[in-house]
Design a protein around this motif. Structure first.
Motif, short mmCIF file in Angstrom:
data_model
loop_
_atom_site.label_atom_id
_atom_site.label_comp_id
_atom_site.label_asym_id
_atom_site.label_seq_id
_atom_site.Cartn_x
_atom_site.Cartn_y
_atom_site.Cartn_z
N VAL A 216 35.67 49.46 35.07
CA VAL A 216 36.73 48.46 34.93
C VAL A 216 36.48 47.30 35.88
O VAL A 216 36.61 46.12 35.51
N TRP A 217 36.11 47.61 37.12
CA TRP A 217 35.91 46.56 38.12
C TRP A 217 34.68 45.72 37.80
O TRP A 217 34.71 44.50 37.96
N SER A 220 35.59 43.53 34.84
CA SER A 220 36.52 42.50 35.28
C SER A 220 35.81 41.40 36.05
O SER A 220 36.08 40.20 35.84
N ASP A 221 34.92 41.78 36.95
CA ASP A 221 34.18 40.79 37.75
C ASP A 221 33.30 39.92 36.86
O ASP A 221 33.21 38.70 37.06
N ALA A 224 35.43 37.50 34.95
CA ALA A 224 35.94 36.48 35.86
C ALA A 224 34.88 35.40 36.10
O ALA A 224 35.21 34.22 36.27
N LEU A 250 41.01 47.67 27.76
CA LEU A 250 40.80 46.27 28.15
C LEU A 250 42.14 45.57 28.37
O LEU A 250 42.33 44.85 29.36
N GLU A 253 43.98 47.52 31.55
CA GLU A 253 43.31 47.70 32.83
C GLU A 253 42.53 46.47 33.30
O GLU A 253 42.30 46.30 34.50
N VAL A 254 42.13 45.61 32.37
CA VAL A 254 41.29 44.45 32.72
C VAL A 254 42.05 43.14 32.62
O VAL A 254 42.08 42.34 33.55
N LEU A 255 42.68 42.90 31.48
CA LEU A 255 43.30 41.59 31.24
C LEU A 255 44.43 41.24 32.20
O LEU A 255 44.61 40.05 32.50
N THR A 257 44.51 41.41 35.30
CA THR A 257 43.92 40.72 36.45
C THR A 257 43.20 39.45 36.03
O THR A 257 43.01 38.53 36.84
N LEU A 258 42.80 39.37 34.75
CA LEU A 258 42.02 38.22 34.29
C LEU A 258 42.91 37.07 33.84
O LEU A 258 42.58 35.90 34.08
#
Length: 263
Positions: A216-217, A220-221, A224, A250, A253-255, A257-258
């Protein structure tokens, strides 16, 4: 259809489908399928990713687009491209345009569509397409955004000059190339939304070029980084088994933060 409803419930902004009518893998005709999707949803936008211009007369696409845009409540995004698969043109007996003819045809198609959406008795004489005193009614109640999937210099220039959005694919335009392409488009001085087609896989191997994969990280990175490049929207394509579970992860867990980074 369940995937589109799930995407809407998960908060995705749009759902898209590609336009490859010829092939041995089972698929659906994109316009028919997106009409079905629009009828089964209420909020999520529907996008062609991207419609091959040589497959359909542009004047008919203008009529089709106005109808779907109206009946969906203004949710259509009309993605267009010159059509890269010469094998499909040949298989369907459509003739194979040259690269220059593909770009010229795409530009003429945009001119014709916007002309028909705004004018009556519209006459246009191009090298690829023409109209003579053509009128379509009703006219669109709201603008129909046009996104172009383009890569070559002439096509990128046309995108900067004419398009509302640019939607390249990670596999065809990796970041080191996409940044320069984006600069070429934005050198026109117009505002063009930049949207990246991104295949992804959470907690699994990439299994090929042009796939964002990892934890996930890590995913995400990586996403970004694309935002920092100027891609404020992305078209996500899950790769591997259980694509719906990938989309759910997605979204949850991801969006979260995005999304703040694209505001």
């Amino acid at each position: 259809m369940g995937d589109a409803r799930a995407a809407e419930e998960l908060g995705f902004d749009f759902v898209s489908a590609s336009d490859h009518p010829c092939g041995s893998e089972p698929s659906y005709e994109v316009w028919t399928m997106l009409t079905w999707v629009a009828a089964a949803t209420s909020r999520i936008r529907v996008a062609t990713r991207v419609l091959g211009v040589p497959y359909r007369p542009p004047a008919m696409v203008a009529k089709m687009a106005e109808t779907l845009h109206r009946l969906s409540g203004g949710r259509l995004i009309l993605g267009l491209g010159g059509g890269y698969s010469d094998e499909e043109f040949r298989a369907f007996g459509l003739g194979v345009p040259t690269p220059r003819e593909k770009v010229d045809g795409m530009v003429e198609a945009i001119d014709i569509m916007r002309g028909l959406w705004s004018e009556s008795d519209f006459t246009y004489e191009g090298s690829r397409y023409r109209t003579e005193g053509a009128t379509i009614e009703p006219k669109p109640l709201s603008p129909i955004p046009i996104w172009l999937g383009t890569y070559g210099p002439r096509a990128l220039e046309a995108t900067g000059r004419l398009a509302d959005g640019w939607i390249p694919s990670l596999g065809f335009a990796p970041p080191e190339r996409a940044a320069a392409m984006r600069e070429r488009i934005l050198s026109s001085g117009r505002t063009v939304e930049c949207v990246y087609n991104v295949p992804f896989r959470l907690d699994g191997p990439a299994e090929g070029e042009g796939v964002v994969a990892g934890s996930v990280w890590e995913v995400s990175d990586r996403l970004a980084e694309f935002v920092r490049m100027g891609f404020t929207s992305m078209n996500f394509m899950p790769v591997g088994p259980d694509p719906r579970a990938q989309a759910e992860r997605l979204a949850t867990e991801v969006l979260p933060t995005l999304r703040p980074q694209t505001a």
